[in-house]
Scaffold this motif. Structure first.
Motif, PDB file in Angstrom:
ATOM      1  N   GLY A  47       0.803  -1.210   0.000  1.00  0.00           N
ATOM      2  CA  GLY A  47       0.000   0.000   0.000  1.00  0.00           C
ATOM      3  C   GLY A  47       0.844   1.272   0.000  1.00  0.00           C
ATOM      4  N   VAL A  48       0.207   2.361  -0.469  1.00  0.00           N
ATOM      5  CA  VAL A  48       0.897   3.655  -0.512  1.00  0.00           C
ATOM      6  C   VAL A  48       1.254   4.123   0.892  1.00  0.00           C
ATOM      7  CG1 VAL A  48       0.679   6.068  -1.197  1.00  0.00           C
ATOM      8  CG2 VAL A  48      -0.271   4.265  -2.654  1.00  0.00           C
ATOM      9  N   GLY A  49       0.352   3.921   1.845  1.00  0.00           N
ATOM     10  CA  GLY A  49       0.618   4.334   3.220  1.00  0.00           C
ATOM     11  C   GLY A  49       1.824   3.633   3.813  1.00  0.00           C
ATOM     12  N   VAL A  50       2.002   2.363   3.486  1.00  0.00           N
ATOM     13  CA  VAL A  50       3.153   1.605   3.997  1.00  0.00           C
ATOM     14  C   VAL A  50       4.446   2.155   3.407  1.00  0.00           C
ATOM     15  CG1 VAL A  50       4.220  -0.668   4.101  1.00  0.00           C
ATOM     16  CG2 VAL A  50       1.751  -0.446   4.336  1.00  0.00           C
ATOM     17  N   ALA A 100       6.075   0.411  14.424  1.00  0.00           N
ATOM     18  CA  ALA A 100       7.005  -0.464  13.706  1.00  0.00           C
ATOM     19  C   ALA A 100       6.464  -1.889  13.629  1.00  0.00           C
ATOM     20  CB  ALA A 100       8.366  -0.447  14.397  1.00  0.00           C
ATOM     21  N   ASP A 101       5.876  -2.369  14.725  1.00  0.00           N
ATOM     22  CA  ASP A 101       5.306  -3.719  14.715  1.00  0.00           C
ATOM     23  C   ASP A 101       4.186  -3.827  13.688  1.00  0.00           C
ATOM     24  OD1 ASP A 101       7.056  -4.427  16.684  1.00  0.00           O
ATOM     25  OD2 ASP A 101       5.613  -4.246  18.331  1.00  0.00           O
ATOM     26  N   ASN A 102       3.310  -2.822  13.677  1.00  0.00           N
ATOM     27  CA  ASN A 102       2.211  -2.847  12.712  1.00  0.00           C
ATOM     28  C   ASN A 102       2.722  -2.711  11.284  1.00  0.00           C
ATOM     29  OD1 ASN A 102      -0.212  -3.180  14.286  1.00  0.00           O
ATOM     30  ND2 ASN A 102       0.100  -1.125  15.079  1.00  0.00           N
ATOM     31  N   ALA A 104       5.686  -3.748  10.148  1.00  0.00           N
ATOM     32  CA  ALA A 104       6.259  -5.043   9.757  1.00  0.00           C
ATOM     33  C   ALA A 104       5.155  -6.055   9.456  1.00  0.00           C
ATOM     34  CB  ALA A 104       7.171  -5.563  10.870  1.00  0.00           C
ATOM     35  N   ALA A 105       4.099  -6.039  10.264  1.00  0.00           N
ATOM     36  CA  ALA A 105       2.985  -6.956  10.020  1.00  0.00           C
ATOM     37  C   ALA A 105       2.278  -6.632   8.708  1.00  0.00           C
ATOM     38  CB  ALA A 105       1.995  -6.899  11.183  1.00  0.00           C
ATOM     39  N   SER A 106       2.180  -5.325   8.379  1.00  0.00           N
ATOM     40  CA  SER A 106       1.521  -4.947   7.128  1.00  0.00           C
ATOM     41  C   SER A 106       2.315  -5.427   5.919  1.00  0.00           C
ATOM     42  CB  SER A 106       1.351  -3.424   7.067  1.00  0.00           C
ATOM     43  OG  SER A 106       2.595  -2.774   6.862  1.00  0.00           O
ATOM     44  N   VAL A 107       3.645  -5.392   6.030  1.00  0.00           N
ATOM     45  CA  VAL A 107       4.479  -5.892   4.933  1.00  0.00           C
ATOM     46  C   VAL A 107       4.218  -7.387   4.720  1.00  0.00           C
ATOM     47  CG1 VAL A 107       6.842  -6.294   4.166  1.00  0.00           C
ATOM     48  CG2 VAL A 107       6.239  -4.133   5.271  1.00  0.00           C
ATOM     49  N   VAL A 108       4.125  -8.135   5.808  1.00  0.00           N
ATOM     50  CA  VAL A 108       3.853  -9.572   5.700  1.00  0.00           C
ATOM     51  C   VAL A 108       2.467  -9.804   5.092  1.00  0.00           C
ATOM     52  CG1 VAL A 108       3.552 -11.708   6.995  1.00  0.00           C
ATOM     53  CG2 VAL A 108       5.361 -10.119   7.640  1.00  0.00           C
ATOM     54  N   LEU A 109       1.468  -9.055   5.561  1.00  0.00           N
ATOM     55  CA  LEU A 109       0.107  -9.242   5.066  1.00  0.00           C
ATOM     56  C   LEU A 109       0.000  -8.927   3.576  1.00  0.00           C
ATOM     57  CD1 LEU A 109      -1.990  -7.690   7.994  1.00  0.00           C
ATOM     58  CD2 LEU A 109      -1.833 -10.102   7.373  1.00  0.00           C
ATOM     59  N   GLN A 110       0.711  -7.874   3.137  1.00  0.00           N
ATOM     60  CA  GLN A 110       0.570  -7.439   1.752  1.00  0.00           C
ATOM     61  C   GLN A 110       1.516  -8.156   0.803  1.00  0.00           C
ATOM     62  OE1 GLN A 110      -0.066  -3.186   1.115  1.00  0.00           O
ATOM     63  NE2 GLN A 110      -0.222  -2.906   3.320  1.00  0.00           N
ATOM     64  N   THR A 111       2.413  -8.970   1.325  1.00  0.00           N
ATOM     65  CA  THR A 111       3.271  -9.768   0.455  1.00  0.00           C
ATOM     66  C   THR A 111       2.835 -11.230   0.408  1.00  0.00           C
ATOM     67  OG1 THR A 111       4.824 -10.044   2.316  1.00  0.00           O
ATOM     68  CG2 THR A 111       5.295  -8.297   0.727  1.00  0.00           C
ATOM     69  N   ARG A 112       2.264 -11.736   1.481  1.00  0.00           N
ATOM     70  CA  ARG A 112       1.810 -13.130   1.511  1.00  0.00           C
ATOM     71  C   ARG A 112       0.338 -13.264   1.121  1.00  0.00           C
ATOM     72  NH1 ARG A 112       4.066 -16.587   6.437  1.00  0.00           N
ATOM     73  NH2 ARG A 112       3.377 -18.151   4.940  1.00  0.00           N
ATOM     74  N   LEU A 133      -6.040  -1.606   3.241  1.00  0.00           N
ATOM     75  CA  LEU A 133      -4.869  -2.186   3.898  1.00  0.00           C
ATOM     76  C   LEU A 133      -3.813  -1.096   3.990  1.00  0.00           C
ATOM     77  CD1 LEU A 133      -4.678  -5.548   1.904  1.00  0.00           C
ATOM     78  CD2 LEU A 133      -5.487  -5.284   4.239  1.00  0.00           C
ATOM     79  N   ASN A 134      -3.466  -0.668   5.194  1.00  0.00           N
ATOM     80  CA  ASN A 134      -2.467   0.384   5.349  1.00  0.00           C
ATOM     81  C   ASN A 134      -1.385  -0.057   6.319  1.00  0.00           C
ATOM     82  OD1 ASN A 134      -3.411   1.012   8.071  1.00  0.00           O
ATOM     83  ND2 ASN A 134      -5.131   2.081   7.117  1.00  0.00           N
ATOM     84  N   GLY A 135      -0.475   0.856   6.632  1.00  0.00           N
ATOM     85  CA  GLY A 135       0.656   0.513   7.476  1.00  0.00           C
ATOM     86  C   GLY A 135       0.317   0.294   8.926  1.00  0.00           C
ATOM     87  N   ARG A 136      -0.887   0.623   9.350  1.00  0.00           N
ATOM     88  CA  ARG A 136      -1.258   0.466  10.755  1.00  0.00           C
ATOM     89  C   ARG A 136      -2.303  -0.603  10.987  1.00  0.00           C
ATOM     90  NH1 ARG A 136      -4.757   1.817  14.641  1.00  0.00           N
ATOM     91  NH2 ARG A 136      -6.268   2.552  13.117  1.00  0.00           N
ATOM     92  N   ALA A 137      -3.286  -0.702  10.085  1.00  0.00           N
ATOM     93  CA  ALA A 137      -4.415  -1.579  10.359  1.00  0.00           C
ATOM     94  C   ALA A 137      -5.045  -2.084   9.074  1.00  0.00           C
ATOM     95  CB  ALA A 137      -5.461  -0.828  11.203  1.00  0.00           C
ATOM     96  N   VAL A 138      -5.865  -3.120   9.246  1.00  0.00           N
ATOM     97  CA  VAL A 138      -6.759  -3.594   8.195  1.00  0.00           C
ATOM     98  C   VAL A 138      -8.137  -3.006   8.490  1.00  0.00           C
ATOM     99  CG1 VAL A 138      -7.854  -5.616   7.158  1.00  0.00           C
ATOM    100  CG2 VAL A 138      -5.459  -5.719   7.863  1.00  0.00           C
ATOM    101  N   VAL A 139      -8.656  -2.228   7.565  1.00  0.00           N
ATOM    102  CA  VAL A 139      -9.937  -1.545   7.760  1.00  0.00           C
ATOM    103  C   VAL A 139     -11.040  -2.403   7.147  1.00  0.00           C
ATOM    104  CG1 VAL A 139     -11.231   0.581   7.395  1.00  0.00           C
ATOM    105  CG2 VAL A 139      -8.736   0.667   7.627  1.00  0.00           C
ATOM    106  N   ILE A 140     -12.061  -2.712   7.955  1.00  0.00           N
ATOM    107  CA  ILE A 140     -13.163  -3.532   7.467  1.00  0.00           C
ATOM    108  C   ILE A 140     -14.482  -2.806   7.699  1.00  0.00           C
ATOM    109  CG2 ILE A 140     -11.914  -5.685   7.862  1.00  0.00           C
ATOM    110  CD1 ILE A 140     -13.583  -6.136  10.356  1.00  0.00           C
TER     111      ILE A 140
END
Length: 274
Positions: A47-50, A100-102, A104-112, A133-140
């Motif tokens: 994502g652009v935000g990431v 930073a934790d979020n 890193a998790a966003s990178v994993v979510l958006q690559t896997r 999908l952004n660098g902090r959260a998944v928006v639903i």
């Protein structure tokens, strides 16, 4: 802090050193920003935000280092400068730890790709369609119109259910038939009537077969659990159509029945005694 300011010496050489250091810092920050963006462009579906968060962290780190070096040209003592840098670093680590934790998790979510925009997921006790999908959260977006920001670390660290990954979702209804009031001869014909009506309901998939399972067979009544497949996001609408279609088909044949999607909970069973 007082010792640092007291040790500062302002002259032409120190000003020149500061200016040169800040110019080099600006140049390195610009190069680093372009490098980070170019590297992250190779990561698919990021994502652009990431991307923005990543290059900001790198740029801020370079500027912090450049400012620290600039202070040494003013004759600042090295030890207080190192102490200040250490304190600032610790504060930044504590403040940015969750970010930073979020990230890193966003990178994993958006690559896997366990989830994608448009998927219906269950996470953190919420069920909804992924809108961002952004660098902090998944928006639903939940079915009742609420916007929920589920932290990326929570999505990655807890059980995640993706209702859309298979391309279809199974639902079920319960059909309770009064056998004595039926005009159809035989239980097999009742079952065939239920399956036929369900296959004709709007939204029911044909590629997956309807499954009818008897729950109770008695002299005066029969209870069936019927399972069917549909589009992952159309569960409520298709279930309503199924209830209407089966109820109408049974009523047209003079069969007294109750068709419900509100399935009862499983009865309690006594524990086995050894």
């Amino acid at each position: 802090m007082g010792e640092v300011w007291a040790s500062l010496e302002l002259n032409g050489w120190s000003i020149a050193g500061i200016v040169a250091t800040l110019l080099v810092t600006w140049l390195l920050a610009s190069i680093a920003r372009k490098g980070v963006r170019a590297a992250l462009q190779r990561v698919p579906n990021l994502g652009v935000g990431v991307r923005r968060l990543a290059d900001r962290i790198v740029v801020y780190g370079i500027w912090l280092l450049g400012i620290g070096i600039s202070l040494t040209f003013l004759g600042a003592s090295v030890q207080p400068v190192l102490a200040i840098a250490l304190i600032v670093g610790v504060v930044l680590v504590l403040v940015l730890r969750g970010i930073a934790d979020n990230f890193a998790a966003s990178v994993v979510l958006q690559t896997r790709h366990p989830v994608a925009i448009g998927d219906e997921i269950e996470s953190g006790g919420f069920v909804g369609t992924v809108t961002e999908l952004n660098g902090r959260a998944v928006v639903i977006l939940t079915v009742d119109g609420r916007i929920v920001h589920v932290p990326n670390t929570q999505v990655l660290g807890e059980p995640l259910v993706n209702n859309s990954a298979h391309g279809a979702r199974r639902s079920e209804v319960e059909v309770r038939v009064e056998v004595g009031g039926a005009t159809v001869d035989g239980a097999d014909e009742v079952r065939a009537l239920v399956v036929e009506a369900m296959n004709g309901a709007e939204g029911v998939h044909r590629r997956e077969t309807v499954q009818l399972r008897p729950i109770t067979l008695a002299a005066d009544r029969a209870v069936y659990r019927v399972r069917f497949w549909h589009h992952p996001l159309h569960g409520i609408a298709v279930t309503d159509a199924v209830v209407d279609a089966v109820s109408s088909a049974l009523a047209a044949r003079g069969i007294t029945a109750v068709v419900t999607s509100d399935l009862p909970s499983a009865p309690l069973t006594p524990s086995l005694e050894i």
